[in-house]
Design an enzyme around this catalytic site. Structure first.
Site, PDB file in Angstrom:
ATOM      1  N   CYS A 153       8.937  69.849  14.303  1.00 35.13           N
ATOM      2  CA  CYS A 153       8.275  71.080  13.867  1.00 35.13           C
ATOM      3  C   CYS A 153       8.683  72.230  14.797  1.00 35.13           C
ATOM      4  O   CYS A 153       8.744  72.059  16.017  1.00 35.13           O
ATOM      5  CB  CYS A 153       6.764  70.896  13.891  1.00 35.13           C
ATOM      6  SG  CYS A 153       5.876  72.428  13.526  1.00 35.13           S
TER       7      CYS A 153
ATOM      8  N   GLU B 136       6.899  46.952   5.497  1.00 30.17           N
ATOM      9  CA  GLU B 136       7.357  47.225   4.129  1.00 30.17           C
ATOM     10  C   GLU B 136       8.706  46.521   3.962  1.00 30.17           C
ATOM     11  O   GLU B 136       9.692  46.911   4.586  1.00 30.17           O
ATOM     12  CB  GLU B 136       7.526  48.730   3.901  1.00 30.17           C
ATOM     13  CG  GLU B 136       6.233  49.498   4.045  1.00 30.17           C
ATOM     14  CD  GLU B 136       6.388  51.003   3.796  1.00 30.17           C
ATOM     15  OE1 GLU B 136       7.458  51.425   3.322  1.00 30.17           O
ATOM     16  OE2 GLU B 136       5.437  51.728   4.096  1.00 30.17           O
TER      17      GLU B 136
ATOM     18  N   GLU C 280       5.537  56.252   9.233  1.00 28.29           N
ATOM     19  CA  GLU C 280       6.893  56.663   9.622  1.00 28.29           C
ATOM     20  C   GLU C 280       6.941  58.066  10.239  1.00 28.29           C
ATOM     21  O   GLU C 280       7.469  59.011   9.650  1.00 28.29           O
ATOM     22  CB  GLU C 280       7.839  56.584   8.415  1.00 28.29           C
ATOM     23  CG  GLU C 280       8.062  55.162   7.956  1.00 28.29           C
ATOM     24  CD  GLU C 280       9.025  55.062   6.782  1.00 28.29           C
ATOM     25  OE1 GLU C 280       9.293  56.080   6.119  1.00 28.29           O
ATOM     26  OE2 GLU C 280       9.510  53.948   6.515  1.00 28.29           O
TER      27      GLU C 280
ATOM     28  N   CYS D 158       7.144  75.449  14.782  1.00 29.26           N
ATOM     29  CA  CYS D 158       6.165  76.519  14.529  1.00 29.26           C
ATOM     30  C   CYS D 158       5.787  77.212  15.845  1.00 29.26           C
ATOM     31  O   CYS D 158       6.117  76.734  16.933  1.00 29.26           O
ATOM     32  CB  CYS D 158       4.941  75.956  13.823  1.00 29.26           C
ATOM     33  SG  CYS D 158       3.817  75.066  14.923  1.00 29.26           S
TER      34      CYS D 158
ATOM     35  N   CYS E 142       2.027  69.743  11.346  1.00 27.88           N
ATOM     36  CA  CYS E 142       2.540  69.916  12.704  1.00 27.88           C
ATOM     37  C   CYS E 142       1.726  69.020  13.643  1.00 27.88           C
ATOM     38  O   CYS E 142       0.500  69.123  13.671  1.00 27.88           O
ATOM     39  CB  CYS E 142       2.377  71.378  13.114  1.00 27.88           C
ATOM     40  SG  CYS E 142       2.469  71.608  14.900  1.00 27.88           S
TER      41      CYS E 142
ATOM     42  N   TRP F  63      13.793  57.445  -5.755  1.00 27.53           N
ATOM     43  CA  TRP F  63      12.941  58.588  -6.075  1.00 27.53           C
ATOM     44  C   TRP F  63      13.530  59.247  -7.308  1.00 27.53           C
ATOM     45  O   TRP F  63      13.093  59.008  -8.425  1.00 27.53           O
ATOM     46  CB  TRP F  63      12.882  59.559  -4.894  1.00 27.53           C
ATOM     47  CG  TRP F  63      12.009  59.085  -3.748  1.00 27.53           C
ATOM     48  CD1 TRP F  63      11.571  57.806  -3.523  1.00 27.53           C
ATOM     49  CD2 TRP F  63      11.469  59.889  -2.706  1.00 27.53           C
ATOM     50  NE1 TRP F  63      10.791  57.767  -2.387  1.00 27.53           N
ATOM     51  CE2 TRP F  63      10.707  59.018  -1.861  1.00 27.53           C
ATOM     52  CE3 TRP F  63      11.538  61.239  -2.363  1.00 27.53           C
ATOM     53  CZ2 TRP F  63      10.027  59.497  -0.727  1.00 27.53           C
ATOM     54  CZ3 TRP F  63      10.869  61.694  -1.230  1.00 27.53           C
ATOM     55  CH2 TRP F  63      10.116  60.845  -0.431  1.00 27.53           C
TER      56      TRP F  63
ATOM     57  N   ARG G 226       4.779  64.888   1.619  1.00 27.54           N
ATOM     58  CA  ARG G 226       3.969  64.304   2.694  1.00 27.54           C
ATOM     59  C   ARG G 226       4.678  64.602   4.009  1.00 27.54           C
ATOM     60  O   ARG G 226       5.720  65.236   3.999  1.00 27.54           O
ATOM     61  CB  ARG G 226       3.799  62.789   2.480  1.00 27.54           C
ATOM     62  CG  ARG G 226       5.124  62.071   2.526  1.00 27.54           C
ATOM     63  CD  ARG G 226       5.004  60.572   2.384  1.00 27.54           C
ATOM     64  NE  ARG G 226       6.345  60.010   2.252  1.00 27.54           N
ATOM     65  CZ  ARG G 226       6.626  58.745   2.100  1.00 27.54           C
ATOM     66  NH1 ARG G 226       5.660  57.862   2.040  1.00 27.54           N
ATOM     67  NH2 ARG G 226       7.871  58.333   2.002  1.00 27.54           N
TER      68      ARG G 226
HETATM   69  C1  GAL Z   1       8.986  54.116   3.198  1.00 27.16           C
HETATM   70  C2  GAL Z   1       7.595  54.675   3.275  1.00 27.16           C
HETATM   71  C3  GAL Z   1       6.776  54.273   2.055  1.00 27.16           C
HETATM   72  C4  GAL Z   1       7.547  54.572   0.828  1.00 27.16           C
HETATM   73  C5  GAL Z   1       8.871  53.876   0.861  1.00 27.16           C
HETATM   74  C6  GAL Z   1       9.708  54.155  -0.360  1.00 27.16           C
HETATM   75  O1  GAL Z   1       9.858  54.724   4.066  1.00 27.16           O
HETATM   76  O2  GAL Z   1       6.932  54.205   4.416  1.00 27.16           O
HETATM   77  O3  GAL Z   1       5.572  54.999   2.042  1.00 27.16           O
HETATM   78  O4  GAL Z   1       7.707  55.933   0.731  1.00 27.16           O
HETATM   79  O5  GAL Z   1       9.584  54.318   1.978  1.00 27.16           O
HETATM   80  O6  GAL Z   1      10.186  55.451  -0.418  1.00 27.16           O
END
Ligand code: GAL
Length: 670
Positions: free
Chosen positions: A148, A300, A143, A150, A108, A308, A104
């Site tokens: 970029c 969040e 975020e 390009c 650009c 990940w 994701r």
């Molecule tokens: C944040 C992002 C979320 C998710 C989370 C965990 O930075 O806004 O979409 O990716 O991290 O990686």
């Protein structure tokens, strides 16, 4: 209303599950969800074919439980059909490689085609939801960041420079392009600072970083304008990365938003730590609050293990709730947990939500459900209250960008240096605003300006006014070194601050990782502190009618001043000529608070954090980050808001990873 909620991706789960999710959310006390921020391919499965039915159905179910909705515009993750058709929309990295599909944030921000698609999807969403009673606001994209390089950006950068400098003569002069024969005779010749071009001209590189930041601000503004026009009743925000994100000028990005929101993760799979240092999140909260000098949302908030490829240490029992209260203690007016249920698939299948992969509502859910019940009783008291610090730290994105280009020393990092100083203040339980270099400083008693490297006249003037009026200012090394074009000033350092600091940097030493000097305090008030290490950088100071308060003990500048104190107007300025470890800043901060007349809110044991929010009423937050029970001694009578109405005075125990929210009886309206 105090908003308490969660980030929800109904499109990841069978529709039959949605009612159960909504029921569990309501039981947890949630009154808001964020939806749709990565759902472009569901909302526009084919070019020009829009489908909001599924989202309407999800919102209906949530509405039946009185849950409100924040919609995310989905532009951080374009659908494959779009990018396949317009491969020029992919961002180019600093190494000159165009990114490919698969993650994701791959577009650009200056690409006109991408902007048209953005315009269409945002307009469609805005029109569809403008009058929806459940929708209260918008989060734009996700975020922002990632520069970029390009060809479209190259051209836009040249235009940006033309507007900034007016003439090539001016640009050549300011950047000093005579060096290595870089004198430009046509705007088209000006390159991007690609890695392939080697170590760039610092003037060009700083301007490119400013331009990149402006590009995202402009891209966001396009979306802001659509939403303001179509949805005048809704708020508009963006979820920022927090203090440690380096790529954008967040003051600019925040300017046209209703408020700042940010994403707070304290345990991630990239760093597996046993203990979490609470001062990191505290600094991020203060920095996000400082962007508009206004309360903020946490869009969040960590809900479980983050990861990940790697899986983080599990948040210990109590941590999720404690961290969410820490956000509130620093000025959050809403907290949403990321995410509701742990995804079974995709890159983030180990980024845990409140529910497990299989939908089980276990320990994490129960902890936050407890908090939800508490928020129902205290939420109204929080709304409208704010944090009122008497200390500020100045955050300069120009300086931050300049250090990204030239760190000066491999051991120097602007954000780490900033954090080191902040941590010493945090440990003394004083509240700190993190503000822009041109902010009005008149409400503060103490201002710290770490490494103010790029220093425009207006900022030097602002600091002078603050000190002349009686403030105490702290300046640290590498301040006043550069002009706005990132050229070194033609003055003795610290340049425009030399008179204010009453000091000249006679020379400087950049230390290797295995080198250190030592600083010994000579001022009687500081003499009880044993000498502390000086690392990374040593300015050898020549005071001008100034008091030397510490000197170096080693090497060829042994005996020379390392830290000085100057009187200027009604105020005082401390120049700290070296970078130390925690002991240096802890020693200085105690003395500085005295000098500036700043009281710590409450003296509490290490591991306990204290903050306060005011609205006539004074609310005291006591957060115990330690794994053991700790005792604090209160300075008056307080009502314990989380424990019904127990009155506390004198000694109060705080359980491990627990929090007290106390209403000061002397400063209470009712
Ligand atoms: C944040 C992002 C979320 C998710 C989370 C965990 O930075 O806004 O979409 O990716 O991290 O990686």
């Amino acid at each position: 209303m105090f908003y308490f909620g969660v980030d929800y991706y109904p499109e990841h789960w069978p529709e039959e599950r949605w009612p159960e999710d909504a029921r569990l959310m309501a039981e947890a006390g949630f009154n808001v969800v964020r939806l749709a921020e990565f759902a472009w391919s569901r909302m526009e499965p084919k070019q020009g074919q829009y489908d909001f039915d599924w989202l309407d159905r999800a919102i209906d179910i949530l509405t039946s439980h009185d849950i409100r909705v924040v919609l995310g515009t989905p532009t951080a993750s374009p659908p494959p059909w779009l990018m396949a058709r317009h491969p020029d929309s992919f961002r180019v990295r600093e190494d000159g490689q165009r990114v490919t599909f698969g993650n994701r944030r791959e577009y650009c921000p200056n690409n006109l085609v991408y902007r048209e698609y953005t315009h269409r999807i945002v307009t469609r969403m805005a029109e569809h939801y403008a009058d929806h009673p459940a929708v209260i606001g918008w989060q734009i994209d996700n975020e922002f960041g990632d520069r970029c390089y390009c060809p479209v950006c190259a051209r836009a950068f040249q235009d940006w420079l033309r507007r900034r400098y007016g003439s090539l003569d001016e640009l050549n002069e300011k950047w000093g392009t005579i060096f290595w024969s870089h004198v430009y005779t046509d705007w088209d010749q000006i390159p991007l600072p690609l890695e392939t071009g080697g170590s760039p001209n610092p003037g060009l590189a700083l301007d490119f970083f400013r331009f990149s930041s402006d590009s995202y601000v402009a891209y966001q503004q396009m979306q802001v304008d659509i939403l303001r026009e179509k949805c005048p009743e809704h708020f508009v925000t963006h979820n920022f990365h927090g203090f440690h994100y380096e790529g954008l000028n967040y003051f600019d990005l925040a300017r046209d938003l209703d408020f700042v929101a940010w994403d707070n993760y304290q345990r991630t799979g990239w760093l597996l730590q046993a203990q979490v240092d609470p001062s990191y999140a505290a600094l991020a909260h203060d920095a996000m609050r400082g962007l508009k000098r206004q309360n903020f949302w946490v869009m969040e908030q960590q809900a479980g293990q983050g990861g990940w490829e790697m899986v983080s240490v599990a948040p210990r029992p109590g941590e999720l709730r404690l961290w969410a209260y820490q956000a509130i203690a620093h000025g959050a007016d809403a907290v949403l947990f990321f995410r509701w249920r742990t995804a079974r698939f995709g890159t983030e299948q180990y980024w845990h939500g409140l529910l497990d992969h299989d939908g089980h509502a276990g320990r994490r859910y129960q902890e936050i459900k407890r908090m939800g019940a508490e928020i129902k009783t205290i939420g109204e008291r929080l709304v409208g209250s704010s944090v009122k610090p008497s200390v500020a730290m100045i955050l300069s994105y120009d300086s931050r960008f300049a250090f990204q280009i030239q760190a000066n020393n491999p051991g120097f990092s602007y954000p780490n240096h900033f954090h080191q100083v902040y941590r010493a203040l945090h440990r003394r339980h004083v509240l700190v605003d993190v503000v822009a270099p041109t902010a009005d400083l008149s409400s503060y008693q103490l201002v710290v300006a770490p490494a103010l490297h790029v220093l425009p006249d207006a900022v030097a003037g602002n600091l002078k006014r603050f000190v002349a009026a009686g403030g105490v200012l702290v300046v640290t090394p590498r301040s006043g070194v550069k002009d706005e074009a990132n050229a070194v000033v033609n003055q003795r350092l610290p340049g425009l601050l030399a008179e204010l600091c009453g000091v000249e940097v006679e020379e400087y030493d950049s230390l290797g990782a295995d080198m250190y000097n030592e600083v010994e305090f000579t001022l009687p008030e500081l003499a009880s502190h044993s000498p502390v290490a000086a690392k990374v950088w040593c300015d050898v100071l020549q005071p001008h009618g100034t008091t030397a308060i510490a000197r170096y003990t080693q090497d060829y500048y042994a005996g020379k001043p390392a830290i000085t104190l100057n009187r200027f107007g009604q105020g005082q300025v401390v120049y700290v000529g070296t970078v130390g470890d925690a002991r240096l800043y802890e020693a200085l901060v105690g003395w500085l608070l005295n000098l500036a007349g700043v009281q710590e809110i409450l003296a509490v044991p290490r591991g306990v954090e204290v903050t306060e929010r005011w609205q006539g009423d004074r609310l005291l937050f006591v957060l115990n980050h330690a794994e053991r029970e700790q005792e604090v001694t209160l300075d008056g009578r307080y009502v314990d808001l989380l424990d019904g109405s127990a009155v506390l005075e004198g000694r109060a125990a705080v359980a491990p990873r627990d929090v007290l929210i106390l209403l000061d009886e002397e400063n209470a309206n009712d």
